[in-house]
Design an enzyme around this catalytic site. Structure first.
Site, short mmCIF file in Angstrom:
data_model
loop_
_atom_site.label_atom_id
_atom_site.label_comp_id
_atom_site.label_asym_id
_atom_site.label_seq_id
_atom_site.Cartn_x
_atom_site.Cartn_y
_atom_site.Cartn_z
N LYS A 1 4.92 28.25 55.27
CA LYS A 1 5.15 29.64 54.86
C LYS A 1 5.90 30.38 55.96
CE LYS A 1 0.70 31.21 56.71
NZ LYS A 1 -0.57 31.92 56.41
N TYR B 1 15.88 53.73 78.08
CA TYR B 1 15.39 54.97 77.50
C TYR B 1 14.19 55.51 78.27
CZ TYR B 1 18.28 53.96 73.41
OH TYR B 1 19.33 53.71 72.56
#
Length: 400
Positions: free
Chosen positions: A55, A282
């Site tokens: 999966k 930032y």
């Protein structure tokens, strides 16, 4: 317009370049030999079948590649959640049994029946939808695995709903619309493993099997264990185990040495010398305490690096561990390579490694981000345009 009296100070020296010594873009490489070795080890721990769970695009490693490798290395079944994943395996030519276990009532169950994909059934409405689709498909009964909730309060029928589901399944079986080939569950403490941890889950599963047998069901396949229980609790093995994380080198029980299979590398885009007091990224979350050299790598949280690892992450560059400084951005990180470093544009950094050298592993990134390895590897594998899969040299194996 008034001109400034003086010109701005020159920017710190900046060197740029692409691909001088290494690849020109990040590369995510998958070691299929590691996956094969893990699968052989796991298959050797059980007497019954091993279902390779692929999966989430094979936990970010490539579902078809992982599936083929696993089948060649001892897996006899494949498991997925979404039906679309199971159909993709069939489209790729894989013909071993495939089970899909997480679908809404309105899924295209007819496509599953026509493709020979087994379906997990967690409720009476799901059973009715699958039976109806089998009747419309006119290809014979749908192969189903009744799904019992053994303690997660998640997918699967609750213990209160389970008897009604078993009775309805037996009627549908007698009508020829379904064939109950399996009963499945999942352990609430699946990441722990061990007999004491999952005693309640094992008992709930046994009670569910008794109910199924009492109404006349005779499921050939009974599966409860995932990776951790496969490695630590033989009482959970029944006739089949489901292994996904273990295939790609993750052992949630931390009991066995498995081989990680992912390596993420990235080229140095630019290098700059900065003085003490320079803020990076930032918010200037990091400020240089001394003059140093900074290297820029073109990877970030859009490529699966967890932003939560900011302030703790490291990479291997120039033969040693170097800290990632400033905040991890969407598509770039800055690395402090130290004063006078010979690192240059085009050099290659190993951002995530397999543990064979000094490079940080997915397990370390998980600790830095305070999460689990599963999230790291599936996140890394979610940027397909930046993925290069290194296939096994085995001449009998061919990539899709």
């Amino acid at each position: 317009m008034t001109r400034p009296a003086t010109l701005p100070a020159p920017a710190p020296a900046l060197a740029t370049g692409l691909g001088r010594r290494g690849p020109s873009a990040p590369e995510l490489c998958v070691d299929l030999d590691a996956i094969a070795a893990n699968c052989r080890l796991l298959a050797g721990r059980v007497r019954g079948d091993l279902m390779a769970v692929v999966k989430a695009d094979g936990f970010g490693h490539g579902a078809v590649a992982v599936a083929r490798t696993a089948v060649a290395s001892g897996a006899t079944w494949l498991g997925v959640t979404a039906l679309s994943e199971g159909l993709a395996l069939r489209d790729a030519g894989l013909r071993v049994p495939v089970l899909s276990w997480l679908n809404p009532v309105g899924a295209d169950f007819g496509a599953a029946v026509r493709a020979g994909v087994d379906l997990a059934v967690p409720s009476v409405p799901h059973l009715a939808a699958v039976a109806a689709a089998a009747g419309d498909a006119r290809t014979g009964p749908a192969r189903v695995h009744l799904h019992l909730d053994t303690g997660l309060a998640r997918d699967g029928a609750s213990p209160e709903e389970w008897p009604a589901l078993c009775r309805a399944a037996r009627l549908a079986e007698l009508d020829g619309r379904v064939q109950v080939v399996g009963v499945m569950g999942h352990l609430a403490l699946a990441d722990v493993g061990g007999p004491s941890a999952n005693a309640a889950g094992r008992a709930a599963f046994e009670r569910g099997l008794q109910v199924a047998r009492a109404v006349g069901l005779r499921p050939r396949h009974r599966h409860l264990a995932a990776t951790a229980a496969t490695l630590t609790d033989p009482a959970t093995h029944h006739t089949m185990v489901r292994v996904g994380a273990g295939l790609v080198g993750i052992d949630p029980s931390d009991s066995t040495s498995l081989r990680p299979a992912l390596t993420l590398t990235a080229p140095v885009v630019s290098v700059r010398q900065v003085p003490a007091g320079t803020g990076v990224g930032y918010g200037h979350a990091w400020v240089a305490s001394r003059a140093t050299t900074l290297a820029l790598l073109p990877v970030g949280y859009a490529d699966g690096l967890p932003r939560a690892a900011t302030g703790r992450a490291e990479v291997l560059l120039g033969g040693r561990r170097c800290p990632v400084v400033g905040r991890i951005s969407m598509d770039q990180v800055v690395v402090d390579v130290g004063p006078g470093s010979p690192v240059a544009p085009g050099d290659t950094a190993t951002v995530v490694g397999t543990g064979r050298d000094a490079a940080p592993t997915a397990a370390e990134w998980a600790r830095w981000a305070r999460t689990l390895e599963h999230e790291i590897v599936t996140g890394l594998g979610s940027a397909p345009l930046r993925v290069l899969r290194r296939f096994s040299p085995d001449p009998t194996w061919s990539p899709s």
